[in-house]
Design an enzyme around this catalytic site. Structure first.
Site, mmCIF file in Angstrom:
data_model
loop_
_atom_site.group_PDB
_atom_site.id
_atom_site.type_symbol
_atom_site.label_atom_id
_atom_site.label_comp_id
_atom_site.label_asym_id
_atom_site.label_seq_id
_atom_site.Cartn_x
_atom_site.Cartn_y
_atom_site.Cartn_z
ATOM 1 C CB CYS A 1 -0.995 -0.048 1.147
ATOM 2 S SG CYS A 1 -2.453 0.933 0.778
ATOM 3 C CG HIS B 1 -3.488 -3.494 3.376
ATOM 4 N ND1 HIS B 1 -2.396 -3.069 4.093
ATOM 5 C CD2 HIS B 1 -4.156 -2.379 3.011
ATOM 6 C CE1 HIS B 1 -2.413 -1.746 4.171
ATOM 7 N NE2 HIS B 1 -3.469 -1.303 3.529
ATOM 8 C CD GLU C 1 -1.159 -6.255 5.388
ATOM 9 O OE1 GLU C 1 -0.920 -6.508 4.193
ATOM 10 O OE2 GLU C 1 -1.231 -5.086 5.830
HETATM 11 N N1 GLN Z 1 -1.951 6.755 2.900
HETATM 12 C C1 GLN Z 1 -2.086 6.022 1.680
HETATM 13 C C2 GLN Z 1 -3.453 6.170 1.048
HETATM 14 O O1 GLN Z 1 -4.390 6.580 1.695
HETATM 15 C C3 GLN Z 1 -1.758 4.556 1.925
HETATM 16 C C4 GLN Z 1 -2.714 3.885 2.846
HETATM 17 C C5 GLN Z 1 -2.235 2.541 3.304
HETATM 18 O O2 GLN Z 1 -1.058 2.257 3.263
HETATM 19 N N2 GLN Z 1 -3.128 1.709 3.798
HETATM 20 O O3 GLN Z 1 -3.632 5.857 -0.100
#
Ligand code: GLN
Length: 545
Positions: free
Chosen positions: A379, A515, A517
């Site tokens: 992410c 994500h 995970e």
């Molecule tokens: N801050 C970034 C976004 O909002 C990444 C978010 C994250 O890593 N879950 O896109």
């Protein structure tokens, strides 16, 4: 037949591992061929944990259907086959929200709206509303008995016991039996008090799980049984373990699953726990070892990266490998307090929000890229890898995500003002939109390119992964980045959302917008974590030679 319910409460102190205990009960029941669903009731007033700081509350776990929930739901999915949903986690805030809006609509016809019955009825409705068709629903009540906030929840489950009947419901209470060094003794008094408090509000626990440092001798079990009005063999030792996947095995040795099935009058086969034994054995005696640097912002509180830590362990299980994690605070790198993670076998930058430590993360990504160290960006870790490549390979010094620099001349990570969500609704937003409810949340499909590390890992073309972010890869820069070697290897089926990027000519450098995970399990390690640990292992062995 309607499902049966197990209610798990906790006493004495918080952090006794009620979530793990509940998940382990689920695992044990499944090992006997039963099906389970799991839920967690949170007594705090926030409407959802999405906006709570990971520093305070640990990780926000995201469900398939896009709910931002308590991290205990992650344990539930890792330990069982239950796929939890929005319905599986609710807070006092949500309950009041519903009751108050009902009142505004006139649903209560001018009656006085009260905690009992209106709030408790809404809690009961939500509990009973959880998926039908499983054998047992395990309901964990957050907080500790005695908290003011928990009272309506406890009252609701007290009533449910009467509504459902004794053979269809069970109360399990987790307490602490501390060892007092000066007296050289284990003390049962806190447990007695906690149970007394429960009984005062009308709940008589059926089974006690006693968290201890050592084994509870029979004499003490008898004493606890006598004072707490439970059977001696319903007093279960929940001894500290160093490997969490050992908990179901320990509980089984103590006879917990037998006791539960007898009390609920369920006929179930003998449990098959061989796969749990295998997992524990692999974690305890691996053939290899790797060291992974996790470079993030919330590194001081391990709960902030709960699912990530577990997914790394799972990636290790798949490679018979111990994964040692070196946590690095990216702000310390940025300030020059610590140097680059020399000597590690792999580097991972996890998800995150906010400005702090961003430049530190970018410099570590550069280090991984230039030194050929396996890199896994999740992410925010993917977004910053894109920024890094844009800055240092495409030579656009000013490149950034607009999350951190609104005025960049090269917004390579940007805000899509219009996009289509999971329910096929067109969503509109801009940088002034609310913080809550404007993220891409939950499971989305992604198509993989055949010639890629991603495809090699998954072994199929169409995958589904969970998201939680506001910003996206800006398609306008795709060609320029591909010319630098950063290829898009995963994309939404309609071709609009970039989900995976990989750097060609590097042993393993992969960033994903989702994500992974959240979907890793000990028995089913996530393909990307398996591949990342594999690549790190190869890198490490190459290094030793
Ligand atoms: N801050 C970034 C976004 O909002 C990444 C978010 C994250 O890593 N879950 O896109």
């Amino acid at each position: 037949m309607r499902q049966k319910f197990i209610f798990v409460t906790g006493g004495v102190v918080s952090s006794l591992g009620k979530g793990l205990a509940s998940a382990s009960i689920g695992a044990l029941l499944e090992s006997r061929g039963l099906t389970v669903m799991m839920m967690k009731l949170d007594p705090y007033i926030n409407v959802d944990p999405g906006t709570m700081s990971p520093f305070q509350h640990g990780e926000v776990f995201v469900t398939e259907d896009g709910a931002e929930t308590d991290l205990d739901l992650g344990h539930y999915e890792r330990f069982t086959n239950a796929v939890v949903s929005k319905k599986c986690n609710f807070t006092t805030g949500q309950v009041y929200d519903t009751v108050i809006s009902n009142e505004r609509k006139g649903v209560y016809l001018g009656g006085t709206v009260q905690v009992i019955p209106h709030i408790t009825n809404e809690i009961k409705r939500r509990i009973l509303d959880v998926e039908d068709g499983v054998d047992v629903v395990i309901v964990e009540i957050g907080g500790t008995v005695g908290d003011i906030e928990s009272l309506p929840f406890l009252e609701a489950i007290r009533q449910l016991r009467n509504d459902l009947g004794k053979e269809n419901s069970l109360f399990i209470h987790l307490t602490l039996v501390p060892f007092i060094k000066s007296a050289d003794e284990m003390k049962t008094k806190p447990t007695q008090h906690s149970v007394k408090e429960l009984r005062e509000i009308g709940i008589q626990p059926d089974i006690l799980l006693c968290r201890t440092e050592g084994d509870l001798p029979l004499e003490l079990k008898k004493k606890i049984a006598l004072f707490c009005n439970v059977e001696t063999d319903a007093v279960i030792t929940a001894k500290d373990v160093d490997i969490i996947y050992e908990v179901p095995l320990r509980f089984h040795k103590e006879g917990l699953d037998e006791k539960i099935t007898t009390k609920l009058n369920i006929w179930a086969r003998k449990p098959d726990l061989s796969s749990w034994e295998k997992i524990v054995e692999t974690i305890r005696n691996p053939e290899h070892e790797v060291e992974i640097a996790v470079v993030g912002k919330y590194v001081k509180l391990k709960d902030s990266y709960k699912s990530l830590n577990e997914a790394l362990v799972h990636g290790g299980i798949a490679n018979s490998c111990r994964v040692n994690i070196r946590y690095i605070d990216s702000e310390e790198i940025e300030n020059g307090d610590v140097g680059m993670p020399e000597g590690v076998d792999g580097i991972l930058v996890p998800g995150g929000f906010g400005n702090r430590g961003i430049e530190g993360k970018i410099s570590v990504i550069r280090f991984a890229r230039e030194k050929g160290i396996p890199y896994f960006g999740i992410c925010l870790g993917m977004q910053l890898a894109v920024v890094e490549v844009c800055r240092h390979l495409a030579n656009i010094e000013d490149a950034h995500s607009i999350e951190f620099n609104e005025n960049t001349s090269c917004p390579v990570i940007y805000l899509m003002e219009e996009w289509v969500d999971r329910e096929n609704r067109i969503q509109k937003r801009d940088r002034f939109s609310d913080k809550g409810g404007t993220m891409r949340l939950g499971s989305y499909p992604c198509k993989l390119t055949r010639d890629s590390h991603a495809y090699d890992a998954y072994g199929k073309e169409l995958i589904y992964e969970r998201h939680r972010h506001r910003f996206e890869f800006n398609n306008a820069y795709r060609e320029q980045l591909e010319a630098c070697g950063l290829h898009v290897t995963g994309i939404s089926p309609d071709g609009t959302l970039i989900e995976i990027v990989e750097l060609r000519g590097h042993p393993w450098f992969l960033g994903c917008q989702f994500h992974p995970e959240f979907k890793s399990k000990p028995f089913d390690p996530h393909p990307l974590f398996r591949a990342f640990i594999r690549a790190s292992l190869v890198h490490g062995q190459g290094k030793k030679r």
